[in-house]
Design an enzyme around this catalytic site. Structure first.
Site, mmCIF file in Angstrom:
data_model
loop_
_atom_site.group_PDB
_atom_site.id
_atom_site.type_symbol
_atom_site.label_atom_id
_atom_site.label_comp_id
_atom_site.label_asym_id
_atom_site.label_seq_id
_atom_site.Cartn_x
_atom_site.Cartn_y
_atom_site.Cartn_z
ATOM 1 N N LYS A 81 11.054 -19.228 26.334
ATOM 2 C CA LYS A 81 10.332 -20.151 25.461
ATOM 3 C C LYS A 81 9.614 -19.335 24.417
ATOM 4 C CE LYS A 81 9.590 -24.630 25.164
ATOM 5 N NZ LYS A 81 10.447 -25.725 25.659
ATOM 6 N N ASP A 135 11.643 -27.208 19.738
ATOM 7 C CA ASP A 135 10.665 -27.795 20.655
ATOM 8 C C ASP A 135 9.668 -28.539 19.756
ATOM 9 O OD1 ASP A 135 9.751 -27.872 23.555
ATOM 10 O OD2 ASP A 135 7.943 -27.121 22.630
#
Ligand code: NAD
Length: 418
Positions: free
Chosen positions: A109, A149
Site C-alpha cells: 500500500k 485508492d
C-alpha cells in the site's frame, strides 16, 4: 463519544487479527511475528513546484508487507491524514485479501500526505509523477504493482504509468493497475468491486436458503461500490428497499429502481428526496427488517449500538472495515452471517490482477471474459471461507483470516522463511 467509537490504531488491530488466526491454525508464532510488520517500508519526501511559483515538499510512503505469494500489490492513497501506521495496516489487509482470493500476489500500500482537493490538475500531475520517481526503485511489474485508492483514479494511474515508462525507457504498463482502457486498463475494472460483492452475496443466500428473488436489501453508501451492488442485485430480482449516502437516505418498501436513483443523484447530488421514496437515516437503515445489508460507505459504520438493532440475516461488507470488533461480536452472537471485507470487496483487486496479467501477456480480454473469471474466483474464495467457517466453527471473518494466513504461511514455509 463512546469508547468503541474512538478509532483504534489500525496497525495494532491488523496485528491482533493475524495473531488470532496464527493461534487458531496452530502455526509457529514466528509466522505472526513476520506478518506483523511489512518486509520493507519506504518513506520518501519530494518537492513539487506549485502554480504560484513556490515549491512544496510532500511526504509519501510505500509499505511492502509480504511477497511470499507474489509481487506486492495495493493502492495509493492521496489524503491529508495518510500516516505510516495506516499505510502499514492497509498493506497487511492487502496481503490477506490477495491470499483469500488465491491470487499469486502479496500485499502493499502507498500514500501521499496531501489534500488533492486543494491541488490544481497540473499540481496533481506533478505530485503523482514525483511520487513515482521517488519510489521507482522499489516498484515494477515483477516487484510491486500499485493501484488506485482513496482520492486517486485512472488518470493518476496513467500519469504514474507514463512516468515509470519514461524512467524505464519503454512502456511498462504492468507497473500499475486501475489504468484507463487506452493504456492497458481492464474491461470490467470499474464495476469489479460491486460485481464481486454480488457474487459473494449470491453464494451466501444459497447457503442460507434465502431466494434472491424478492430478497429485501438495504445499501449504505451509493458510490462506486454501493451503486453497482444495488443495480446488479435489482437485476437479479432483489428488492432494494433503502439507500443512504452522505447527504441522507431514501426508503421505499416496494423497492427502489437503482438506475433511476443514480440518475436522480447525478442531477441533485443526493439520494434523498428521490420520487416515491421517504427519507431515512443510517440508523433507520441498519435497523430495517430486511434480508441483506450492504455497508458500502466508510469504516466503523456498524458500532455496537447499531449492531444491537440489526435484524438482517446477511451483512456484506463492500466497504473496508465497516464493522467495529464489538459490533462483530454482537452480530456473531445473533447469528448474522457477515461476509467480511477481505472477501466481500476483493473483486476490485481480483480484476486488478486480471489487468496485470493482460498487461504482461499484452493480450486483452472481453468484459464477458473478465466477469466470468471474476465469478469463478469469487465463488471459489467464498466456498473456501465458508468451509473453514463450518469446519472450525468460527465466524466468517475469522475463517477468512485463517484461509489467508494459512496460504501465506504455506508459501513462507516452502520458501524456507519460517
Ligand atoms: P465512493 O466515494 O464512490 O462512494 C462512497 C459512498 O458513501 C458515497 O455515495 C457517499 O455519499 C457515501 N457516504 C459517505 N459517508 C456516508 C455516510 N455517513 N452515510 C451514508 N453514506 C455515506 O467510494 P467507493 O469506491 O464506493 O468505496 C466505498 C467503500 O468501499 C470504501 O470503504 C472503500 O474502501 C471500499 N472499497 C472500494 C473499492 C472500489 O473498487 N471502489 C474496492 C475495495 C473496497
Amino acid at each position: 463519544m463512546a469508547l468503541e467509537e474512538t478509532s483504534p490504531n489500525p496497525l495494532r488491530a491488523a496485528q491482533q487479527e493475524i495473531r488470532k488466526a496464527v493461534q487458531a491454525l496452530n502455526l509457529d508464532p514466528i509466522v505472526a511475528d513476520l506478518l506483523s510488520e511489512p518486509q520493507r517500508f519506504v518513506e520518501v519526501s519530494f518537492p513539487v513546484k506549485m502554480d504560484d511559483g513556490s515549491t512544496r515538499v510532500f511526504k509519501g510512503y510505500r509499505s511492502q508487507h509480504n511477497n511470499a505469494l507474489g509481487p506486492f500489490k495495493g493502492g495509493i492513497r492521496f489524503h491529508p491524514e495518510v500516516n505510516a501506521d495506516e499505510v502499514k495496516a492497509l498493506s497487511i489487509w492487502m496481503s490477506l485479501k490477495c491470499a483469500v482470493l488465491g491470487l499469486p500476489l502479496g500485499g502493499g500500500k502507498g500514500g501521499v500526505k496531501c489534500n488533492p482537493k486543494e491541488l490544481s490538475r497540473r499540481e496533481l500531475e506533478e505530485l503523482s509523477r514525483a511520487y513515482v520517481r521517488s519510489i521507482a526503485q522499489v516498484i515494477g511489474p515483477e516487484k510491486d504493482v500499485p493501484a488506485p485508492d482513496v482520492y486517486t483514479n485512472p488518470q493518476v494511474m496513467a500519469w504514474m504509468a507514463d512516468e515509470f515508462s519514461s524512467l524505464n525507457g519503454y512502456n511498462t504498463f504492468g507497473v500499475i493497475t486501475g489504468k484507463p482502457l487506452e493504456i492497458g486498463g481492464s474491461a470490467g475494472r470499474s464495476e469489479a468491486t460491486g460485481r464481486g460483492c454480488v457474487f459473494a452475496i449470491r453464494e451466501a443466500c444459497a447457503r442460507l436458503s434465502i431466494p434472491l428473488q424478492n430478497a429485501t436489501v438495504a445499501v449504505q453508501g451509493f458510490g462506486n461500490a454501493g451503486s453497482v451492488v444495488a443495480r446488479l442485485l435489482h437485476e437479479m430480482g432483489a428488492r432494494i428497499i433503502a439507500v443512504t449516502d452522505s447527504t441522507g437516505g431514501a426508503y421505499r418498501s416496494e423497492g427502489i429502481d437503482p438506475i433511476s436513483l443514480l440518475e436522480f443523484k447525478q442531477q441533485t447530488g443526493s439520494v434523498k428526496g428521490a420520487p416515491g421514496t421517504t427519507p431515512l437515516s443510517n440508523e433507520q437503515l441498519f435497523a430495517l427488517e430486511c434480508d441483506i445489508i450492504i455497508p458500502a460507505a466508510l469504516e466503523n459504520a456498524i458500532t455496537a449500538a447499531v449492531a444491537e438493532d440489526i435484524r438482517a440475516r446477511i451483512i456484506a461488507e463492500a466497504a473496508n472495515g465497516p464493522t467495529t470488533p464489538e459490533a462483530d461480536k454482537i452480530l456473531e452472537d445473533k447469528g448474522v452471517l457477515v461476509i467480511p471485507d477481505i472477501l466481500a470487496n476483493a473483486g476490485g483487486v481480483t480484476v486488478s490482477y486480471f489487468e496485470w496479467v493482460q498487461n504482461l501477456t499484452n493480450y486483452y480480454w472481453t468484459e464477458e471474459e473478465v466477469n466470468r473469471r471474476l465469478e469463478e474466483m469469487m465463488v471459489r474464495a467464498f466456498q473456501d471461507v465458508y468451509q473453514m467457517h463450518l469446519d472450525k466453527k468460527v465466524s466468517m471473518r475469522d475463517a477468512a483470516y485463517m484461509v489467508a494466513v494459512n496460504r501465506i504461511a504455506g508459501a513462507m514455509k516452502v520458501r524456507g522463511w519460517v
